[in-house]
Design an enzyme around this catalytic site. Structure first.
Site, PDB file in Angstrom:
ATOM      1  N   LYS A 194       0.827  -1.216   0.000  1.00  0.00           N
ATOM      2  CA  LYS A 194       0.000   0.000   0.000  1.00  0.00           C
ATOM      3  C   LYS A 194       0.855   1.256   0.000  1.00  0.00           C
ATOM      4  O   LYS A 194       0.467   2.280  -0.565  1.00  0.00           O
ATOM      5  CB  LYS A 194      -0.972  -0.030   1.181  1.00  0.00           C
ATOM      6  N   ARG A 258       2.547   9.901   4.472  1.00  0.00           N
ATOM      7  CA  ARG A 258       3.823  10.405   3.958  1.00  0.00           C
ATOM      8  C   ARG A 258       4.080   9.906   2.539  1.00  0.00           C
ATOM      9  O   ARG A 258       4.662  10.623   1.724  1.00  0.00           O
ATOM     10  CB  ARG A 258       4.963   9.980   4.889  1.00  0.00           C
TER      11      ARG A 258
END
Length: 341
Positions: A194, A258
């Site tokens: 992911k 992030r």
């Protein structure tokens, strides 16, 4: 929530380690948070705030913080490791000789071992031996939202059902649901992939390609997860749950990610180094893209989106060229007939 109030040691005082330590402390468990940075740890212990990673959010008064690893793990019922993937092996080696008699070890680290591509449960098992219960904590969860008490659902997959349930029970509470499973391979695969796929959707959004493109990348990214999962023996339902689809959707769409922010910066024309410097924290996708493709090549699985991300991160192609290559690919059936058999 479990009635047990045994001590829990959380190893790693970044945003996610701090968030999980605070969660456990709020649920009544004596919790000790270990970190390397003496000044930061002292501030957490005195002011009950992690000003570096979770500024402005109050931590429970009962949460203790220390730089003494031996003191942190002494008498702990179990240990939760929450460090970046590049520090995982070293951290497990550090705690191995300090553990009390056979406490379980869980981790909320996501990814593979950089450089080898090994699953983290394989690394932990090699170092800790055959008798220590292991579990991975994963799922769609931003540290800030957990610390603020916003509703969250995660899953704990382990090789010992009793230990996995104990970890889930300790975390479960009024706004935090913890499920269990026993597919550590699938759970760790979802957590690694992911991050890579979030870069792809971030790049697309940074290039202003629209919501259709974002949805297409997420869906075809899930397809890549499922095909690699089938090749390595993970269960497809794991990837369709919190450890896969749930984490994928959150990381690809939430700007607290992030990895998504890295993709946004690259899509807007920033260099990789400038983007990482601006984010100011570890961005797992930079190393994980290599490890995901290492797994794919080993199993003979084609992952075009993940491979394009790897090429962009290495500066081999521009985001524009990567997009052109993906759009020019030969069309195939959406799913192989054997995927779910």
């Amino acid at each position: 929530m479990s009635d047990s109030t045994h001590k829990i040691a959380v190893i790693g005082a970044g945003s996610w380690g701090t968030a999980l330590a605070a969660l456990l402390a709020r649920h009544g468990h004596p919790t000790v948070l270990w970190g390397r940075d003496a000044a930061m740890v002292d501030t957490i212990d005195r002011t009950h705030e992690n000003a570096r990673y979770l500024p402005g959010i109050a931590l429970p008064d009962s949460l203790r913080a220390t730089t003494d690893l031996q003191a942190a793990v002494a008498d702990a019922a179990w240990i939760l490791v929450v460090v970046p993937s590049h520090a995982f092996t070293e951290t497990i080696r550090l705690i191995a000789p300090l553990r009390p008699a056979c406490p379980g070890v869980a981790w909320a680290t996501k990814g593979f071992e950089p450089g080898s591509g090994r699953f983290l449960h394989e690394v932990a098992r090699d170092i800790l031996g055959p008798s220590v219960p292991l579990a991975v904590v994963t799922g769609p969860s931003f540290a800030k939202e957990v610390t603020l008490g916003l509703p969250t659902a995660i899953t704990v997959h382990g090789d010992d059902a009793t230990f996995a349930q104990a970890v889930a029970d300790a975390m479960h509470g009024p706004t935090f649901r913890a499920y269990t499973g026993d597919d550590m391979v699938g759970a760790e695969l979802g957590g690694a992939m992911k991050n890579v796929l979030a870069v792809a959707t971030g790049v697309a959004d940074g290039m202003q390609l629209g919501l259709n493109a974002r949805a297409g990348l997420i869906t075809r990214g899930l397809n890549e997860m499922l095909r690699l999962a089938a090749a390595i023996g993970a269960r497809p339902e794991t990837l369709m749950g919190l450890a896969g689809l749930g984490d994928l959707v959150l990381t690809c769409t939430g700007d607290l990610s992030r990895n998504r922010r890295l993709g946004l910066a690259l899509g807007r024309g920033q260099s990789l180094n400038d983007a990482i410097r601006q984010i100011g924290q570890v961005v797992e996708s930079v190393q994980m893209a290599d490890e995901v493709m290492r797994q794919a090549e080993h199993h003979g699985i084609e992952l075009p989106i993940s491979n394009a991300v790897r090429a962009v991160l290495h500066g081999e192609i521009t985001p524009e060229a990567g997009l052109k290559e993906l759009l020019a690919r030969e069309r195939k059936p959406e799913y192989p007939q054997t995927l779910f058999t």
